[in-house]
Write an enzyme that holds these catalytic residues in place. Structure first.
Site, short mmCIF file in Angstrom:
data_model
loop_
_atom_site.label_atom_id
_atom_site.label_comp_id
_atom_site.label_asym_id
_atom_site.label_seq_id
_atom_site.Cartn_x
_atom_site.Cartn_y
_atom_site.Cartn_z
N ASP A 10 0.82 -1.21 0.00
CA ASP A 10 0.00 0.00 0.00
C ASP A 10 0.85 1.26 0.00
O ASP A 10 0.48 2.28 -0.60
CB ASP A 10 -0.92 0.01 1.22
CG ASP A 10 -2.07 -0.99 1.08
OD1 ASP A 10 -2.32 -1.44 -0.06
OD2 ASP A 10 -2.69 -1.32 2.11
N ASP A 59 -3.79 14.75 22.02
CA ASP A 59 -2.58 14.62 21.21
C ASP A 59 -2.79 15.15 19.79
O ASP A 59 -1.86 15.69 19.19
CB ASP A 59 -2.12 13.16 21.15
CG ASP A 59 -1.45 12.72 22.43
OD1 ASP A 59 -1.31 13.56 23.34
OD2 ASP A 59 -1.06 11.54 22.53
#
Length: 273
Positions: free
Chosen positions: A45, A151
């Site tokens: 990928d 985050d």
């Protein structure tokens, strides 16, 4: 028909690239790196993502094909031992059949006089703070939805829903659905700060905007591209006008890919180095 072949750097993939080039020439087809009609990636990928970004300005005229050389990928429909069958299917391709999937349009706006940046993503775009908690207001279709602390945030396409999005608790979405997904990365939720805490599926006529409270030390990732950015004011996400097209000589059922990749775990040999 012009064909471009992009391979990763492993010996096995490079060998298969040479074999494929020979088969293409023998079949009377044309290799064309500059203006191809078909782009074939050999690897996994990551290799197809690299091919996508290389030809991102020619998406309206290109169809992609993925060959995997050792590991099953969500963008790869052919195995490395099926090269002759693949070339035969290309030679017989008279109707240019394809299947297309949505892409993510990303626009980054700055507080200074810099011109905004524009990107297309096949999988996802994430924004993180480097040295502390990221704080930002999340808008959906121009209306404030939540104030985020954590985050970071990830916005993904349906095809990217099985990549990083899944690892942070996002849903898996069929790639024929025109939608975006917003997923939180380690959000802070307590009596003072609250977010929804669940992935959001955004409809095709809606868009997402993230206004950052601090304008320094952010890391922006667009698929494989990673940028350390300062003075980001706002990032806008929407479904792109452009789409990626895959040649549909063979296109594996999406849920079969998900089952093989995450549930049954098809046994494959490691890539030869």
């Amino acid at each position: 028909m012009g064909i471009s072949i992009i391979s990763n750097a492993t010996k096995h993939s490079l060998k298969k690239k040479r074999e494929l080039e020979d088969l293409i020439r023998k079949k009377g087809l044309t290799l064309s790196e500059k203006n191809p009609d078909i782009v074939i990636s050999i690897g996994g990928d990551g290799t197809l993502l690299a091919a996508f970004h290389r030809y991102v300005h020619q998406l309206n005229t290109i169809r992609f094909i993925g060959i995997h050389t050792g590991h099953l990928g969500f963008y790869t429909d052919w195995r490395d031992y099926e090269l002759e069958e693949l070339v035969d299917s290309l030679a017989a391709d008279v109707d240019n059949s394809s299947v297309s999937y949505p892409l993510l349009d990303v626009q980054v706006n700055y507080t200074d006089q810099r011109e905004s940046k524009h990107f297309l993503a096949l999988n996802e775009c994430t924004i993180r703070r480097v040295t502390g908690t990221m704080v930002g207001n999340v808008f959906i279709k121009g209306e404030l939805f939540e104030n985020f602390r954590g985050d970071g945030l990830s916005v993904s396409t349906p095809t990217g829903s099985t990549a990083y999005n899944k690892s942070i608790g996002g849903a898996v979405i069929h790639p024929q659905i025109n939608a975006l997904q917003l997923a939180e990365i380690a959000s802070i939720n307590n009596r003072v700060y609250r977010t929804l805490g669940s992935p959001l599926i955004i409809a095709s006529n809606e868009w997402i905007s993230i206004q950052l409270e601090s304008h320094n030390d952010h890391v922006l990732s667009v698929d494989q591209l990673i940028l350390s950015e300062e003075n980001i004011k706002q990032i806008d996400y929407k479904i792109a006008d452009e789409r990626i097209h895959f040649a549909s000589h063979r296109h594996t059922n999406f849920w079969s890919r998900v089952k093989d990749g995450f549930i049954e775990g098809t046994e494959l040999k490691d890539e030869l180095m």
